[in-house]
Scaffold this motif. Structure first.
Motif, PDB file in Angstrom:
ATOM      1  N   PHE A 115      -7.050  30.114 -36.841  1.00 14.65           N
ATOM      2  CA  PHE A 115      -7.755  28.936 -37.480  1.00 14.65           C
ATOM      3  C   PHE A 115      -6.989  28.425 -38.576  1.00 14.65           C
ATOM      4  CE2 PHE A 115      -9.930  28.677 -32.757  1.00 14.65           C
ATOM      5  CZ  PHE A 115      -9.282  27.757 -32.483  1.00 14.65           C
ATOM      6  N   GLY A 116      -7.645  29.530 -39.345  1.00 13.00           N
ATOM      7  CA  GLY A 116      -7.483  29.109 -41.043  1.00 13.00           C
ATOM      8  C   GLY A 116      -6.471  28.856 -40.911  1.00 13.00           C
ATOM      9  N   LEU A 117      -5.089  30.172 -40.853  1.00 11.39           N
ATOM     10  CA  LEU A 117      -3.992  29.439 -41.825  1.00 11.39           C
ATOM     11  C   LEU A 117      -3.813  28.587 -41.631  1.00 11.39           C
ATOM     12  CD1 LEU A 117      -2.542  33.343 -40.905  1.00 11.39           C
ATOM     13  CD2 LEU A 117      -2.992  32.028 -43.568  1.00 11.39           C
ATOM     14  N   ALA A 118      -4.360  27.654 -39.867  1.00 10.58           N
ATOM     15  CA  ALA A 118      -3.533  26.287 -39.504  1.00 10.58           C
ATOM     16  C   ALA A 118      -3.700  25.755 -40.993  1.00 10.58           C
ATOM     17  CB  ALA A 118      -3.330  26.378 -37.940  1.00 10.58           C
ATOM     18  N   GLY A 119      -5.753  25.672 -40.601  1.00 15.79           N
ATOM     19  CA  GLY A 119      -6.129  24.618 -41.438  1.00 15.79           C
ATOM     20  C   GLY A 119      -5.517  24.583 -42.585  1.00 15.79           C
ATOM     21  N   LEU A 120      -5.274  25.806 -43.613  1.00 17.86           N
ATOM     22  CA  LEU A 120      -4.895  25.801 -45.204  1.00 17.86           C
ATOM     23  C   LEU A 120      -3.692  25.145 -44.713  1.00 17.86           C
ATOM     24  CD1 LEU A 120      -6.473  29.507 -45.915  1.00 17.86           C
ATOM     25  CD2 LEU A 120      -7.378  26.167 -46.053  1.00 17.86           C
ATOM     26  N   TYR A 121      -2.925  25.313 -44.396  1.00 14.42           N
ATOM     27  CA  TYR A 121      -1.410  24.763 -44.277  1.00 14.42           C
ATOM     28  C   TYR A 121      -1.270  23.562 -44.166  1.00 14.42           C
ATOM     29  CZ  TYR A 121       3.032  23.513 -42.176  1.00 14.42           C
ATOM     30  OH  TYR A 121       4.032  22.584 -42.424  1.00 14.42           O
ATOM     31  N   LEU A 122      -2.502  23.226 -42.822  1.00 16.48           N
ATOM     32  CA  LEU A 122      -2.061  21.303 -42.507  1.00 16.48           C
ATOM     33  C   LEU A 122      -3.175  20.740 -43.499  1.00 16.48           C
ATOM     34  CD1 LEU A 122      -3.304  19.856 -38.949  1.00 16.48           C
ATOM     35  CD2 LEU A 122      -0.754  19.668 -40.249  1.00 16.48           C
ATOM     36  N   GLY A 123      -4.343  21.447 -43.960  1.00 14.90           N
ATOM     37  CA  GLY A 123      -4.831  20.769 -45.191  1.00 14.90           C
ATOM     38  C   GLY A 123      -4.345  21.070 -46.430  1.00 14.90           C
ATOM     39  N   MET A 124      -3.692  22.313 -47.086  1.00 19.77           N
ATOM     40  CA  MET A 124      -3.700  22.383 -49.129  1.00 19.77           C
ATOM     41  C   MET A 124      -2.157  21.784 -48.732  1.00 19.77           C
ATOM     42  SD  MET A 124      -6.179  22.747 -49.692  1.00 19.77           S
ATOM     43  CE  MET A 124      -5.540  24.553 -51.562  1.00 19.77           C
ATOM     44  N   LEU A 125      -1.415  21.832 -47.710  1.00 14.34           N
ATOM     45  CA  LEU A 125       0.151  21.723 -48.166  1.00 14.34           C
ATOM     46  C   LEU A 125       0.586  20.134 -46.876  1.00 14.34           C
ATOM     47  CD1 LEU A 125       1.361  25.191 -47.687  1.00 14.34           C
ATOM     48  CD2 LEU A 125       0.944  24.314 -49.102  1.00 14.34           C
ATOM     49  N   VAL A 126       0.340  19.926 -46.179  1.00 15.93           N
ATOM     50  CA  VAL A 126       0.386  19.072 -45.263  1.00 15.93           C
ATOM     51  C   VAL A 126      -0.520  17.703 -45.575  1.00 15.93           C
ATOM     52  CG1 VAL A 126       1.381  18.369 -43.093  1.00 15.93           C
ATOM     53  CG2 VAL A 126       1.891  20.197 -43.387  1.00 15.93           C
ATOM     54  N   LEU A 171     -11.089  20.598 -38.619  1.00 15.26           N
ATOM     55  CA  LEU A 171     -11.336  20.767 -37.782  1.00 15.26           C
ATOM     56  C   LEU A 171     -11.002  22.246 -37.291  1.00 15.26           C
ATOM     57  CD1 LEU A 171     -11.239  17.607 -34.416  1.00 15.26           C
ATOM     58  CD2 LEU A 171     -12.813  18.707 -35.794  1.00 15.26           C
ATOM     59  N   LEU A 172     -10.196  22.468 -38.037  1.00 20.30           N
ATOM     60  CA  LEU A 172      -9.235  23.920 -37.299  1.00 20.30           C
ATOM     61  C   LEU A 172     -10.539  24.670 -38.656  1.00 20.30           C
ATOM     62  CD1 LEU A 172      -4.962  23.090 -37.573  1.00 20.30           C
ATOM     63  CD2 LEU A 172      -6.518  23.709 -35.275  1.00 20.30           C
ATOM     64  N   MET A 173     -10.278  24.156 -39.311  1.00 20.02           N
ATOM     65  CA  MET A 173     -11.623  25.183 -40.277  1.00 20.02           C
ATOM     66  C   MET A 173     -12.639  25.138 -40.177  1.00 20.02           C
ATOM     67  SD  MET A 173      -9.197  25.731 -42.881  1.00 20.02           S
ATOM     68  CE  MET A 173     -10.302  26.178 -44.040  1.00 20.02           C
ATOM     69  N   ALA A 174     -13.441  24.101 -39.103  1.00 22.31           N
ATOM     70  CA  ALA A 174     -14.498  24.462 -38.816  1.00 22.31           C
ATOM     71  C   ALA A 174     -14.564  25.095 -37.623  1.00 22.31           C
ATOM     72  CB  ALA A 174     -15.127  22.627 -38.136  1.00 22.31           C
ATOM     73  N   PHE A 175     -13.177  25.409 -36.924  1.00 20.98           N
ATOM     74  CA  PHE A 175     -13.060  25.995 -35.985  1.00 20.98           C
ATOM     75  C   PHE A 175     -12.954  27.416 -35.896  1.00 20.98           C
ATOM     76  CE2 PHE A 175     -11.154  22.972 -33.191  1.00 20.98           C
ATOM     77  CZ  PHE A 175     -12.216  22.690 -32.061  1.00 20.98           C
ATOM     78  N   CYS A 176     -12.070  27.422 -37.974  1.00 19.44           N
ATOM     79  CA  CYS A 176     -11.707  29.272 -38.210  1.00 19.44           C
ATOM     80  C   CYS A 176     -13.466  29.462 -38.659  1.00 19.44           C
ATOM     81  CB  CYS A 176     -11.567  28.929 -39.684  1.00 19.44           C
ATOM     82  SG  CYS A 176     -11.734  29.802 -40.488  1.00 19.44           S
ATOM     83  N   PHE A 177     -14.093  28.912 -39.119  1.00 13.76           N
ATOM     84  CA  PHE A 177     -15.747  29.177 -39.576  1.00 13.76           C
ATOM     85  C   PHE A 177     -16.375  29.798 -38.350  1.00 13.76           C
ATOM     86  CE2 PHE A 177     -16.192  28.167 -44.183  1.00 13.76           C
ATOM     87  CZ  PHE A 177     -15.247  27.962 -45.236  1.00 13.76           C
ATOM     88  N   TRP A 178     -16.503  28.792 -37.597  1.00 10.94           N
ATOM     89  CA  TRP A 178     -17.224  28.920 -36.781  1.00 10.94           C
ATOM     90  C   TRP A 178     -17.074  30.199 -35.565  1.00 10.94           C
ATOM     91  CZ3 TRP A 178     -16.268  28.828 -30.745  1.00 10.94           C
ATOM     92  CH2 TRP A 178     -17.667  28.268 -30.400  1.00 10.94           C
TER      93      TRP A 178
END
Lengths: 252, 204, 222, 62
Positions: free
Chosen positions: A34-45, A207-214
């Motif tokens: 989730f962290g990688l997916a979230g970072l990809y979306l949040g930081m790159l896309v 949301l993905l980052m929230a799942f990652c933290f969770w």
């Protein structure tokens, strides 16, 4: 009757310890994924925010950290209530295992809030209702950990800590309400966050980052509860069997 | 009337005792013995309902004490190894106050009478901080003189008492047993109680 | 029910009167802390008027904290707490009595002293009245919430510091509405809203705190 | 698909680089250190208890 039996079985430390051990890698993997997916979306896309520029990207950790800091406190209070009502051994240990992670989340929320506030509001710290409440939440975490650490008898520590958590959870809405009221009286509406309509990618990233933290919090808390379990139950047969079993496995 | 079944006690991480049980009826006295740290005081605290037992239960008149805790405590008198007296107050004030807080009626005459019996006549109006250890203990014991509750739980009642006071206290306890009361007590020096059936329970 | 509360109040007041040094030193602490502020920030009346509500309330909070560690500690040490817990009525009633007695010897004198100290800060008359009123309304909540902390930390090492760590965050709403009432009066807005919220807080605290404290005391007595 | 034109832009974060990377840096650091500490604590506890257990069983057999 069967459900009851199962519930008790999972609540027993002897079953829970290996179960937790098996669950940790899964939650760690989820967190990474989730962290990688979230970072990809949040930081790159995700595109930039037209009002806040690239600085808004702090939201991808600030918001999940704030959510988790509050959520973990609620979960701790839930375990405390279970522990006080049913006198289960595991509940107090769960609450204690969660506390340091919750405190770290509150700290991260404050830290990222400050780093966000500086470019947006021009100050590291403003007495905004949300930041102030978060600070008080951090105090509550620290108070809980200090109380539990000060009590030698583990059972008394569980009960007293649980009681404090319940008192805290009753007070949190009151504190939040009073701080908000105080804030609006003193500051007017000068420091409200800009509420721009959020792009779909941003929302997904968050949301993905929230799942990652969770998942991260669950994995860390499970690992911590395992040490507490061993420590507390070191005179029981299951711990002896568990430890000797692990030893055999290593030798083989 | 009082029964304990399969009691177990864990303090910290040490198991102090397990499978302890006894029965006690009206007119009977239970001597609790055992070396230091065997869990005598812990057992007493279980009997008065302050310490929940790790396992087992305690029955009073056939019912678990925690299901009828207020009724049970209305029939219970406990004397711990702290005297439960206030240093700033006089013996008379202490006696009257502890009766009031325990929801009992005690007239001033009765209180004075009790203090006289424990040999504190003439010291009723002196703050307890000016009394000696033995005298303070006597103030605490004076509670027992007019005490008519059915169950007495006494933690080391003979400590710090001189020979005369020990004999006096033994007499008070005998009177209680003769009236059909029950008593549980710990002690290092078994004292002859002239009346009643004496049972013994050894821990550890 | 009222009988036992009255008995505990009577006992604690009698004890407090035989040990007046405690009450007096908490009051002096209050006076000194409040008087230090003008020395720290300078004597401009405008600034002092602005600071007064917060300073007086924070000082009252700290002065209350001073007497909290002993709320149950003395009774615990000499065994009277055990006897209270063993009395044939709920321990929460006895704690209610102790909370009231604590307020009578700590909160009430603070509230009565506050207007005199408010004069040092050049507060107008209506603000002085509201200050006294807000302290009268708010300090019972401080005693109540403080009792929970005192019961939780009973008999622990470093209990005093731990007690402040636990209790001060929970005092924040009382501080906000208490100081806010005076603030609003100084600003000419009227402090009634704050005062009614403060009263609500106090009622909630007095209903809830003794029972939470009693539960904590039972844990400590195990 | 990817929003940034160059790696340099990505690092600069439109002038907010210090704030953004300051936030992410500490978060990543904490989330890396905490699991290590927790894992080490678990390992240490297991090892210590195992040592104690061995010492006890040796005493019993002797």
């Amino acid at each position: 009757m069967k459900d009851r039996f199962n519930l008790y079985r999972f609540a027993s430390p002897a079953t829970f310890y290996p179960l937790a051990g098996r669950m940790i890698p899964w939650f760690a993997a989820f967190a990474a994924l989730f962290g990688l997916a979230g970072l990809y979306l949040g930081m790159l896309v995700a595109p930039t925010d037209f009002q806040q520029g690239e600085g808004y990207r702090i939201i991808f950790i600030h918001v999940p950290a704030s959510w988790m800091s509050m959520f973990i406190y609620l979960v701790m209070a839930f375990w405390a209530a279970i522990g006080l009502a049913f006198n289960t051994r595991l509940s107090g240990m769960m609450a204690q295992a969660l506390a340091p992670t919750g405190a770290l989340m509150a700290f991260l929320s404050l830290w990222t809030g400050a780093l966000w506030g500086k470019p947006m509001w021009g100050a590291w710290w403003v007495w905004d209702a949300r930041l102030t409440s978060e600070l008080i939440l951090l105090f509550l975490y620290i108070g809980y950990m200090a109380l539990v650490a000060a009590i030698d008898d583990p059972r008394r520590a569980d009960k007293a800590g649980g009681l404090l958590l319940l008192v805290g959870v009753v007070n949190i809405p009151i504190i939040y309400f009073s701080v908000q009221w105080w804030n609006t009286l003193h500051q007017g509406s000068s420091v409200n966050l800009t509420k721009s309509s959020m792009a779909v990618t941003m929302l997904w990233g968050m949301l993905l980052m929230a799942f990652c933290f969770w998942s991260y919090a669950i994995a860390v808390a499970l690992a911590r509860v395992r040490s507490i379990l061993l420590e507390r139950e070191r005179h029981t047969d299951w711990v002896k069997a568990e430890l000797l079993g692990v030893g055999d496995g290593e030798r083989a | 009337m009082l029964a304990a079944e399969q009691l177990a006690c864990v303090r910290g991480e040490r198991r102090l005792f397990a499978n302890v049980g006894f029965r006690l009826d009206g007119g009977e006295l239970l001597y609790l013995q055992g070396r230091n740290g065997a869990g005598k005081t812990s057992l007493l605290r279980m009997l008065i309902g302050l310490l929940p037992p790790e396992a087992g239960q305690i029955l009073w008149r056939g019912q678990d004490i925690h299901e009828q805790i207020d009724e049970y405590r209305a029939e219970l008198c406990y004397l711990g190894h702290h005297n439960a007296i206030k240093e700033e107050l006089t013996p008379l004030e202490n006696l009257l106050l502890s009766a009031r807080l325990a929801d009992e009626t005690l007239s001033e005459d009765d209180a004075l009478d009790a203090l006289e019996q424990v040999g504190l006549a003439g010291r009723e109006d002196l703050a307890c901080k000016y009394l000696s250890q033995g005298q303070k203990r006597r103030v605490a014991l004076a509670r027992l003189v007019k005490e008519r509750r059915a169950l007495w739980v006494l933690d080391e009642p003979f400590v710090a008492l001189d020979v005369a006071a020990v004999a006096w206290l033994a007499g008070i306890i005998s009177g209680h047993l003769q009236r059909g009361g029950l008593a549980v007590m710990t002690t290092h020096q078994p004292v002859d109680i002239p009346a009643g059936t004496v049972r013994e329970l050894r821990l550890g | 029910m009222l009988k036992i509360i009255a008995a505990v109040i009577g006992r604690d007041l009698k004890l407090a009167l035989r040990r007046q040094a405690d009450i007096v030193s908490a009051l002096f602490f209050f006076i000194i802390v409040v008087s230090l502020f003008p020395l720290g920030v300078g004597p401009e009346p405008d600034l002092l008027r602005k600071l007064a509500p917060g300073v007086l309330w924070v000082a009252a909070l700290l002065a209350t904290m001073l007497s909290l560690p002993r709320l149950f500690a003395d009774d615990h040490r000499d065994g009277t707490l055990e006897q209270l817990a063993l009395a044939p009525h709920p321990l929460g009633l006895a704690v209610t009595g102790k909370v009231f007695a604590h307020w009578l010897v700590s909160g009430l004198p603070l509230a009565l002293l506050a207007p005199v100290l408010g004069l040092q800060f050049d507060l107008p008359t209506d603000a002085l009245l509201v200050l006294t009123g807000s302290l009268l309304l708010g300090t019972p909540a401080l005693s109540g919430i403080g009792a929970i902390g005192a019961a939780l930390t009973l008999g622990l090492r470093g209990g005093g510091i731990l007690l402040s760590l636990l209790v001060l965050p929970l005092y924040i709403p009382v501080l906000i509405f208490g100081a806010g009432a005076v603030d609003a009066t100084v600003a000419g807005l009227g402090g009634e809203g704050h005062l009614s919220l403060l009263a609500a807080l106090t009622f909630a605290a007095l209903g809830f705190a003794p029972w939470a404290s009693a539960a904590a005391l039972k844990i400590a007595l195990e | 698909m990817i929003y940034w034109n160059s790696f340099g832009d990505f690092i600069a974060m439109g002038g907010y680089g210090f704030y953004v990377w300051g936030s992410f840096g500490l978060t990543v650091a904490i989330m890396a250190i905490e699991p290590v500490l927790v894992g080490r604590r678990l390992k240490n506890t297991q090892a210590r208890l195992k040592r104690q257990l061995r010492a006890e069983s040796r005493k019993e057999t002797a």
